[in-house]
Design a protein around this motif. Structure first.
Motif, short mmCIF file in Angstrom:
data_model
loop_
_atom_site.label_atom_id
_atom_site.label_comp_id
_atom_site.label_asym_id
_atom_site.label_seq_id
_atom_site.Cartn_x
_atom_site.Cartn_y
_atom_site.Cartn_z
N CYS A 23 0.83 -1.20 0.00
CA CYS A 23 0.00 0.00 0.00
C CYS A 23 0.87 1.25 0.00
O CYS A 23 1.79 1.37 0.81
CB CYS A 23 -0.90 -0.03 1.24
N ALA A 25 0.02 4.21 0.86
CA ALA A 25 -0.28 5.12 1.96
C ALA A 25 0.35 4.65 3.28
O ALA A 25 0.93 5.45 4.00
CB ALA A 25 -1.78 5.25 2.13
N CYS A 26 0.23 3.36 3.60
CA CYS A 26 0.69 2.90 4.91
C CYS A 26 1.85 1.91 4.82
O CYS A 26 2.45 1.56 5.83
CB CYS A 26 -0.47 2.27 5.69
N ARG A 28 1.81 -1.22 4.28
CA ARG A 28 1.46 -2.60 4.61
C ARG A 28 1.06 -3.35 3.35
O ARG A 28 0.74 -2.76 2.33
CB ARG A 28 0.31 -2.62 5.63
N HIS A 51 -5.49 1.34 0.74
CA HIS A 51 -6.66 0.87 1.46
C HIS A 51 -7.75 1.95 1.41
O HIS A 51 -7.45 3.14 1.50
CB HIS A 51 -6.30 0.59 2.93
N GLU A 54 -7.91 4.86 3.84
CA GLU A 54 -6.79 5.80 3.85
C GLU A 54 -6.93 6.87 2.78
O GLU A 54 -6.02 7.67 2.57
CB GLU A 54 -5.48 5.03 3.67
ZN LIG Z 1 -2.77 1.11 3.50
#
Ligand SMILES: [Zn+2]
Length: 80
Positions: A23, A25-26, A28, A51, A54
């Motif tokens: 991902c 953004a994060c 993960r 996600h 997010e």
């Molecule tokens: Zn994410």
């Protein structure tokens, strides 16, 4: 592009394709069955899959924007 076309559920094919990077953004990995969206953000290289929770759907541009990026844009718009 409509809101629906920018949003989908992770299936096995997408899992394999997207988890090389994870991902945007994060950072993960994605899991099977997770809702995700194609969003733009503060990263390099245009839109990426993140996600769903997010990203925010921006009705002005009819596209998803990663939350921190969206907040920064809104703040600068409020100042301007
Ligand atoms: Zn994410």
């Amino acid at each position: 592009m409509t809101e629906d076309r920018q949003k989908f559920i992770i299936d096995l094919e997408r899992l394999n394709a997207l988890n090389a990077e994870g991902c945007a953004a994060c950072g993960r990995k994605f899991a099977l069955g997770e809702p995700v969206v194609v969003a733009c953000g503060a990263w390099e290289g245009g839109t990426k899959v993140v996600h769903e929770n997010e990203a925010v759907f921006d009705r002005n541009t009819q596209s998803y924007v990663e939350r921190r990026c969206y907040a920064a844009r809104s703040a600068s718009a409020a100042r301007g």
